[in-house]
Write a protein that holds these residues in place. Sequence first.
Motif, PDB file in Angstrom:
ATOM      1  N   PHE A 174      52.220  21.417  41.596  1.00 32.03           N
ATOM      2  CA  PHE A 174      52.050  22.723  41.022  1.00 32.03           C
ATOM      3  C   PHE A 174      53.266  23.722  41.705  1.00 32.03           C
ATOM      4  O   PHE A 174      53.952  24.422  40.888  1.00 32.03           O
ATOM      5  CB  PHE A 174      50.827  23.538  41.811  1.00 32.03           C
ATOM      6  N   LEU A 175      53.640  23.202  42.724  1.00 34.05           N
ATOM      7  CA  LEU A 175      55.063  24.072  43.546  1.00 34.05           C
ATOM      8  C   LEU A 175      56.349  23.471  42.699  1.00 34.05           C
ATOM      9  O   LEU A 175      57.150  24.376  42.434  1.00 34.05           O
ATOM     10  CB  LEU A 175      55.101  23.733  44.845  1.00 34.05           C
ATOM     11  N   ALA A 176      56.423  22.402  42.313  1.00 34.64           N
ATOM     12  CA  ALA A 176      57.387  21.949  41.476  1.00 34.64           C
ATOM     13  C   ALA A 176      57.460  22.753  40.208  1.00 34.64           C
ATOM     14  O   ALA A 176      58.661  23.107  39.926  1.00 34.64           O
ATOM     15  CB  ALA A 176      57.322  20.300  41.247  1.00 34.64           C
ATOM     16  N   VAL A 177      56.362  23.010  39.598  1.00 37.43           N
ATOM     17  CA  VAL A 177      56.364  23.399  37.972  1.00 37.43           C
ATOM     18  C   VAL A 177      56.760  25.001  38.461  1.00 37.43           C
ATOM     19  O   VAL A 177      57.513  25.506  37.546  1.00 37.43           O
ATOM     20  CB  VAL A 177      54.965  23.447  37.556  1.00 37.43           C
ATOM     21  N   VAL A 178      56.286  25.655  39.345  1.00 37.36           N
ATOM     22  CA  VAL A 178      56.378  26.938  39.564  1.00 37.36           C
ATOM     23  C   VAL A 178      57.705  27.393  40.034  1.00 37.36           C
ATOM     24  O   VAL A 178      58.480  28.086  39.538  1.00 37.36           O
ATOM     25  CB  VAL A 178      55.304  27.541  40.592  1.00 37.36           C
ATOM     26  N   ASN A 179      58.353  26.242  40.961  1.00 42.07           N
ATOM     27  CA  ASN A 179      59.754  26.414  41.330  1.00 42.07           C
ATOM     28  C   ASN A 179      60.907  26.216  40.019  1.00 42.07           C
ATOM     29  O   ASN A 179      61.647  26.954  39.690  1.00 42.07           O
ATOM     30  CB  ASN A 179      60.161  25.335  42.383  1.00 42.07           C
ATOM     31  N   PHE A 180      60.414  25.399  39.014  1.00 41.24           N
ATOM     32  CA  PHE A 180      61.179  24.976  38.005  1.00 41.24           C
ATOM     33  C   PHE A 180      61.092  26.172  37.063  1.00 41.24           C
ATOM     34  O   PHE A 180      62.234  26.604  36.329  1.00 41.24           O
ATOM     35  CB  PHE A 180      60.528  23.759  37.487  1.00 41.24           C
ATOM     36  N   ILE A 181      59.918  26.825  36.698  1.00 47.01           N
ATOM     37  CA  ILE A 181      59.793  27.661  35.739  1.00 47.01           C
ATOM     38  C   ILE A 181      60.210  29.171  36.416  1.00 47.01           C
ATOM     39  O   ILE A 181      61.221  29.998  35.704  1.00 47.01           O
ATOM     40  CB  ILE A 181      58.528  27.908  35.028  1.00 47.01           C
ATOM     41  N   VAL A 182      59.722  29.442  37.273  1.00 48.85           N
ATOM     42  CA  VAL A 182      60.079  30.920  37.951  1.00 48.85           C
ATOM     43  C   VAL A 182      61.541  31.012  38.474  1.00 48.85           C
ATOM     44  O   VAL A 182      62.117  31.644  37.969  1.00 48.85           O
ATOM     45  CB  VAL A 182      58.918  31.181  39.006  1.00 48.85           C
ATOM     46  N   TYR A 183      61.907  30.181  39.303  1.00 48.88           N
ATOM     47  CA  TYR A 183      63.350  30.282  39.894  1.00 48.88           C
ATOM     48  C   TYR A 183      64.432  29.909  38.935  1.00 48.88           C
ATOM     49  O   TYR A 183      65.281  30.427  38.653  1.00 48.88           O
ATOM     50  CB  TYR A 183      63.376  29.577  41.160  1.00 48.88           C
ATOM     51  N   MET A 184      64.176  28.639  38.493  1.00 46.73           N
ATOM     52  CA  MET A 184      65.345  28.063  37.453  1.00 46.73           C
ATOM     53  C   MET A 184      65.478  28.925  36.301  1.00 46.73           C
ATOM     54  O   MET A 184      66.329  28.914  35.545  1.00 46.73           O
ATOM     55  CB  MET A 184      65.187  26.696  37.414  1.00 46.73           C
TER      56      MET A 184
END
Length: 165
Positions: A49-59
């Motif tokens: 979940f953190l990986a997907v959120v980091n990928f979508i939101v930040y990147m």
Amino acid sequence: MSIFYFVAFLAIIFALMTIFTKNPVHSVLYLVITFFTLTIHYILLNAQFLAVVNFIVYMGAIMVLFLFVLMLLNLNKESEPMKSNLVKIIGAIAGMCLIATLLGAFRVLEPSNEMVAAHADIGLVKNLGKVLFNEFLLPFELSSVLLLTAMVGTVLLAKKDVKKA
């Protein structure tokens, strides 16, 4: 463990390049690569979940917004010179990070941490949803009301006053 150290080394290198690069567009791009290495770390820790959120939101959102603002400012007025060998090497390293992430996503690279292997359900979205809607339901709802209030306030502040003559 060797994948962890390699990705940690890349994260430190790209973070330093973010700081010391003089071109602001290159700095933002190095920051995107740094966030990508953090996404790889989240995958290695079995925190999808953190990986997907980091990928979508930040990147995906914030860095695109930074690039959009920098390109609107047009800080680099002279034309960009030909790419150096350093940029080509960095591109190859970023490509290898992408391949490592894809292999990790398809479980070709097994996590070597015994704690992650013993608790395979840690970091899954299902468990996060259970905790969020059971133990932390009130703070979750209060934060959603706060965000809704901020959105309404922003609309009211941005609304232009129409004066009737």
